[in-house]
Design a protein around this motif. Structure first.
Motif, PDB file in Angstrom:
ATOM      1  N   ARG A   1     -10.375   4.146   9.728  1.00  0.00           N
ATOM      2  CA  ARG A   1      -9.952   4.997   8.605  1.00  0.00           C
ATOM      3  C   ARG A   1      -8.458   5.281   8.738  1.00  0.00           C
ATOM      4  NH1 ARG A   1     -13.174   8.796   9.441  1.00  0.00           N
ATOM      5  NH2 ARG A   1     -14.834   8.327   7.947  1.00  0.00           N
TER       6      ARG A   1
ATOM      7  N   THR B   1      -3.163  -3.208   3.333  1.00  0.00           N
ATOM      8  CA  THR B   1      -4.367  -3.632   2.620  1.00  0.00           C
ATOM      9  C   THR B   1      -4.764  -5.005   3.161  1.00  0.00           C
ATOM     10  OG1 THR B   1      -2.926  -4.395   0.835  1.00  0.00           O
ATOM     11  CG2 THR B   1      -4.031  -2.294   0.514  1.00  0.00           C
TER      12      THR B   1
ATOM     13  N   ASP C   1       0.853  -1.187   0.000  1.00  0.00           N
ATOM     14  CA  ASP C   1       0.000   0.000   0.000  1.00  0.00           C
ATOM     15  C   ASP C   1       0.888   1.235   0.000  1.00  0.00           C
ATOM     16  OD1 ASP C   1       0.688   0.748   2.707  1.00  0.00           O
ATOM     17  OD2 ASP C   1      -0.742  -0.709   3.433  1.00  0.00           O
ATOM     18  N   GLU C   2       0.274   2.391  -0.130  1.00  0.00           N
ATOM     19  CA  GLU C   2       1.046   3.634  -0.191  1.00  0.00           C
ATOM     20  C   GLU C   2       1.780   3.914   1.115  1.00  0.00           C
ATOM     21  OE1 GLU C   2       1.732   5.491  -2.658  1.00  0.00           O
ATOM     22  OE2 GLU C   2       0.374   4.675  -4.198  1.00  0.00           O
TER      23      GLU C   2
ATOM     24  N   ARG D   1      -7.996   2.558   3.957  1.00  0.00           N
ATOM     25  CA  ARG D   1      -8.570   3.685   3.210  1.00  0.00           C
ATOM     26  C   ARG D   1      -8.439   3.480   1.708  1.00  0.00           C
ATOM     27  NH1 ARG D   1      -5.277   8.373   6.240  1.00  0.00           N
ATOM     28  NH2 ARG D   1      -3.647   6.903   5.609  1.00  0.00           N
ATOM     29  N   GLU D   2      -7.520   2.591   1.294  1.00  0.00           N
ATOM     30  CA  GLU D   2      -7.296   2.359  -0.129  1.00  0.00           C
ATOM     31  C   GLU D   2      -8.186   1.270  -0.699  1.00  0.00           C
ATOM     32  OE1 GLU D   2      -3.079   1.900  -0.893  1.00  0.00           O
ATOM     33  OE2 GLU D   2      -2.595   3.311   0.726  1.00  0.00           O
ATOM     34  N   ILE D   3      -8.812   0.470   0.170  1.00  0.00           N
ATOM     35  CA  ILE D   3      -9.672  -0.609  -0.328  1.00  0.00           C
ATOM     36  C   ILE D   3     -11.148  -0.414  -0.001  1.00  0.00           C
ATOM     37  CG2 ILE D   3      -7.781  -2.285  -0.257  1.00  0.00           C
ATOM     38  CD1 ILE D   3      -8.999  -3.449   2.290  1.00  0.00           C
TER      39      ILE D   3
ATOM     40  N   PRO E   1      -1.256  -3.661  -4.350  1.00  0.00           N
ATOM     41  CA  PRO E   1      -2.077  -4.008  -3.177  1.00  0.00           C
ATOM     42  C   PRO E   1      -2.335  -5.510  -3.109  1.00  0.00           C
ATOM     43  CG  PRO E   1      -3.018  -2.143  -4.369  1.00  0.00           C
ATOM     44  CD  PRO E   1      -1.944  -2.712  -5.243  1.00  0.00           C
TER      45      PRO E   1
ATOM     46  N   GLU F   1     -10.909  -4.687  -8.741  1.00  0.00           N
ATOM     47  CA  GLU F   1      -9.611  -4.101  -8.400  1.00  0.00           C
ATOM     48  C   GLU F   1      -8.657  -5.013  -7.627  1.00  0.00           C
ATOM     49  OE1 GLU F   1      -9.893  -0.240  -6.573  1.00  0.00           O
ATOM     50  OE2 GLU F   1     -11.804   0.179  -7.577  1.00  0.00           O
TER      51      GLU F   1
ATOM     52  N   GLY G   1      -3.777   1.180   4.718  1.00  0.00           N
ATOM     53  CA  GLY G   1      -4.284   0.591   3.493  1.00  0.00           C
ATOM     54  C   GLY G   1      -5.785   0.370   3.485  1.00  0.00           C
TER      55      GLY G   1
END
Length: 391
Positions: free
Chosen positions: A321, A303, A165-166, A326-328, A186, A374, A324
């Protein structure tokens, strides 16, 4: 003529196979690469060469001497890993933690003298040095400092780094990795496998006729299981589902005491660490899944594969929140996100899902669609294949 597929060796310094997201990730990658699980090099295989007679004694003595002097033991693995590389040659060694990557780099340096060379890839699932601090190690202890050095040298020497993840990408760049060599891929799940396992028999813990909510998390500080328990206590007794804390870990005694203190003994169960064949049927038939993670020592949830599995099964996920997650998950679209460490917010979001079945169904359907779109294993594996090909 098409190029041959690269020959890949998967390496981790942890025990494999085991419970947890890293092992699930490795199992999926090995399956897609056509590598038997027995050929994934893990802690057992790295130590196996030292497991007999005087070799084991020498290995143990050297480890103790190095520990006493504050020096690392992982350098011993580099020498052992060299012997584990098949004679037919390997194109890519893919490490799944900094120590395994560091050992691979050491083995490459030695093998280079024999005219053999391979590329090294490292997947970052989380900052191991910070996890050690979470587990109680002092930040300036020899072990933590050694792993931090392994991390810096691993990121500097690897040919490519995969961050899940970022957040993990930012951590390794902060430790000195070149941004140009870091790619974010991810985590993913194999939908067919998840569906098949979820169709299995429910374990006995599901008996009794009550609805349930699952927290499929190891009982460790960063997973925030305490806040799921506190959130349950804020719900009206008549509206409470049963809370299943499906995991094991060092927080178990403290959580059991908290459950008793809040008068939730009849509402909370500790089924322990469950394999996927038992866990996924529980998740499939749950009213919701909670991922109440909190930041600890700079560690944030990646993630989460547990969250992706629940989403793949169309079960609404209520999560913190952060990281990762927040990314999924898009809040209100395919799940619910709440501030980490806030039991009142967690209880409110969970209560809404419990009361509004239409909302729960909509969130679950959108979550399944997002995983298909995704986070499917086929797209995930193709990105790994593309990376291997570029190397």
């Amino acid at each position: 003529m098409a190029d041959a597929e690269p020959r890949v060796l998967l390496v981790t310094s942890w025990v494999f196979p085991a419970a947890g997201g890293v092992s699930s990730h490795l199992r999926l990658l090995a399956d897609r690469l056509g590598i038997p699980e027995s050929e994934v090099v893990g802690f057992r295989q790295i130590c196996a060469a030292q497991a007999r007679g005087w070799a084991r004694v020498r290995f143990g003595v050297r480890r103790r001497v190095r520990a006493a002097s504050g020096r690392e033991t992982v350098s011993l693995w580099a020498r052992t890993l060299r012997g584990l590389l098949p004679e037919r040659g390997i194109d890519i060694v893919h490490g799944h933690d900094a120590m395994a990557t560091w050992a691979a780099l050491g083995a490459r340096g030695r093998l280079r003298r024999d005219g053999r060379r391979f590329r090294v890839v490292s997947t970052v699932h989380g900052p191991v040095s910070r996890h050690m601090i979470e587990a109680g190690a002092a930040p300036d202890s020899p072990d933590v400092l050694t792993v931090e050095r392994c991390e810096r040298e691993a990121w500097a020497g690897a040919d490519a780094i995969v961050a899940v993840d970022e957040g993990q990408r930012a951590i390794v760049i902060g430790q000195g990795a070149s941004p140009a060599k870091v790619v974010v891929i991810p985590n993913a799940v194999d939908l067919a496998t998840v569906d098949a396992l979820a169709a299995g028999r429910l374990p006995e813990i599901a008996a009794g006729g009550r609805t349930w909510v699952v927290v499929p998390r190891r009982l460790a500080p960063k997973n925030g299981v305490e806040f799921a328990v506190r959130a349950l206590a804020l719900l009206e007794p008549a509206a409470r589902p049963r809370l299943l804390l499906a995991g094991s870990g060092p927080e178990h005694p403290r959580l059991a005491a908290l459950v008793a203190e809040l008068g939730l003994t009849d509402d909370v169960a500790f089924p322990g660490e469950l394999d996927h064949a038992a866990l996924l049927p529980l998740v499939k038939h749950a009213t919701a899944v909670l991922i109440p993670s909190v930041p600890v020592h700079g560690i944030e949830e990646a993630t989460s594969i547990a969250a992706l599995e629940a989403m793949a099964l169309g079960v609404p996920v209520v999560a913190s929140r952060l990281g990762g997650l927040r990314e999924i998950i898009a809040d209100g679209v395919d799940g619910r996100l709440v501030p980490p460490g806030d039991p009142a917010a967690l209880a409110a979001a969970l209560g809404r899902v419990l009361l509004d079945r239409a909302l729960a169904a909509r969130l679950g359907a959108a979550a399944r669609a997002r995983v298909e779109r995704e986070f499917s294993a086929s797209a995930w594996f193709q990105r790994h294949q593309d990376l291997y090909g570029r190397l």
